[in-house]
Design a protein around this motif. Structure first.
Motif, short mmCIF file in Angstrom:
data_model
loop_
_atom_site.label_atom_id
_atom_site.label_comp_id
_atom_site.label_asym_id
_atom_site.label_seq_id
_atom_site.Cartn_x
_atom_site.Cartn_y
_atom_site.Cartn_z
N LEU A 128 40.18 -24.13 -29.89
CA LEU A 128 39.95 -22.77 -30.94
C LEU A 128 41.22 -21.80 -30.82
O LEU A 128 41.48 -21.07 -31.72
N ALA A 184 35.27 -18.40 -27.10
CA ALA A 184 34.74 -19.88 -26.85
C ALA A 184 33.31 -20.19 -26.23
O ALA A 184 32.54 -20.79 -26.77
N GLU A 234 38.45 -24.40 -25.41
CA GLU A 234 39.00 -23.01 -25.78
C GLU A 234 40.54 -23.31 -26.33
O GLU A 234 40.91 -22.56 -27.23
#
Length: 279
Positions: free
Chosen positions: A162, A181, A159
């Protein structure tokens, strides 16, 4: 009818995953994602429009929960995606729809709306940070991360990655980042996490990205077009966005503040722009 419904459709020899929202009897609204993304990116927007539209959010083949192709050079292309989109609409009995396309999803919508045989299927078209001519520097930037499939030890590490890569999406809540995610991951045989998409998708994209030009297609569009541009987008240059307002369908241009490539379409301000156009 505001809860999402998941289904899998046999299309062109593939299995296409579809997340649908709203009443199937309502007017259809297709939300099509970008090159390395999935239909679940639109959950917030779909929930907003589910009271007035039958909202359809497919995962393009090679992404998300859709199947991967054994012939990537043929199947991972805009013409093939257009064929899949038409077959999806036919299977659902949808004669025409409104279309919101982010990045690659906008190219698919543009190709459908700008081709005489398929133009009647698109009633209104939203191009979210995509244009008939793209900045090659930005394409090279995108290729630098989408052609790599790094592995991560756990979800929090993934995450964090991202959040950095997709910071240009704009303001997302913690819940939206977590959903992004969770819908962007697959666990590999070694137990580590990597991105959801078939690496061949990006290899083909890299081969097809050079000398990109869809002005002839854009100029043939006759339906109303709304062009959204992230304020600091490096993919859609300001002069190209302005040119879109003066030729072809003479798009209405709206700049989305605080975003690059591409706005997540998840805030009240962005909802209001879309509502004014989509009806």
């Amino acid at each position: 009818m505001t809860a999402p419904r998941s289904s899998y459709l046999p299309i062109a020899g593939h299995e296409v995953h579809l997340t649908a929202w709203g009443d199937p009897a309502a007017p259809a609204l297709v939300l099509w994602h970008g090159v390395a993304r999935t239909g679940r990116d639109f959950d917030t927007l779909a929930r907003r429009f589910a009271d007035r539209f039958h909202v359809l959010c497919p995962d393009t083949i090679g992404r998300g929960l859709s199947s991967w192709s054994a012939a990537p050079a043929e199947d991972y292309s805009i013409p093939a995606y257009c064929g899949h989109a038409l077959e999806l609409l036919d299977r659902l009995g949808i004669a025409a729809c409104r279309w919101v396309g982010t990045s690659m999803g906008g190219l698919i919508g543009m190709a459908l709306a700008g081709t005489p045989q398929t133009a009647p299927r698109i009633e209104r078209l939203v191009l979210n940070d995509i244009a008939p001519r793209l900045n090659q520097v930005a394409i090279d930037r995108i290729l630098a991360y989408v052609t790599l499939v790094p592995e991560f030890a756990g979800m929090m590490e993934f995450e964090t990655f991202l959040r950095a890569v997709y910071a240009p999406f704009g303001r997302l809540s913690d819940d939206e980042w977590r959903l992004l995610a969770e819908t962007s991951m697959r666990r590999r045989d070694n137990g580590r996490i990597s991105s959801h998409y078939d690496p061949a998708v990006m290899r083909v994209f890299a081969e097809q990205a050079a000398d990109f030009d869809m002005w002839a297609i854009f100029d043939a569009i006759t339906c109303p077009v709304l062009a959204l541009r992230g304020e600091v987008s490096d993919l859609v240059e300001p002069h190209v966005a302005e040119e879109m307002t003066g030729r072809g369908p003479k798009a209405r241009l709206v700049t989305i503040p605080g975003c690059g490539h591409a706005p997540a379409l998840n805030t009240p301000e962005q909802f209001a722009v879309l509502e004014g156009f989509l009806g």
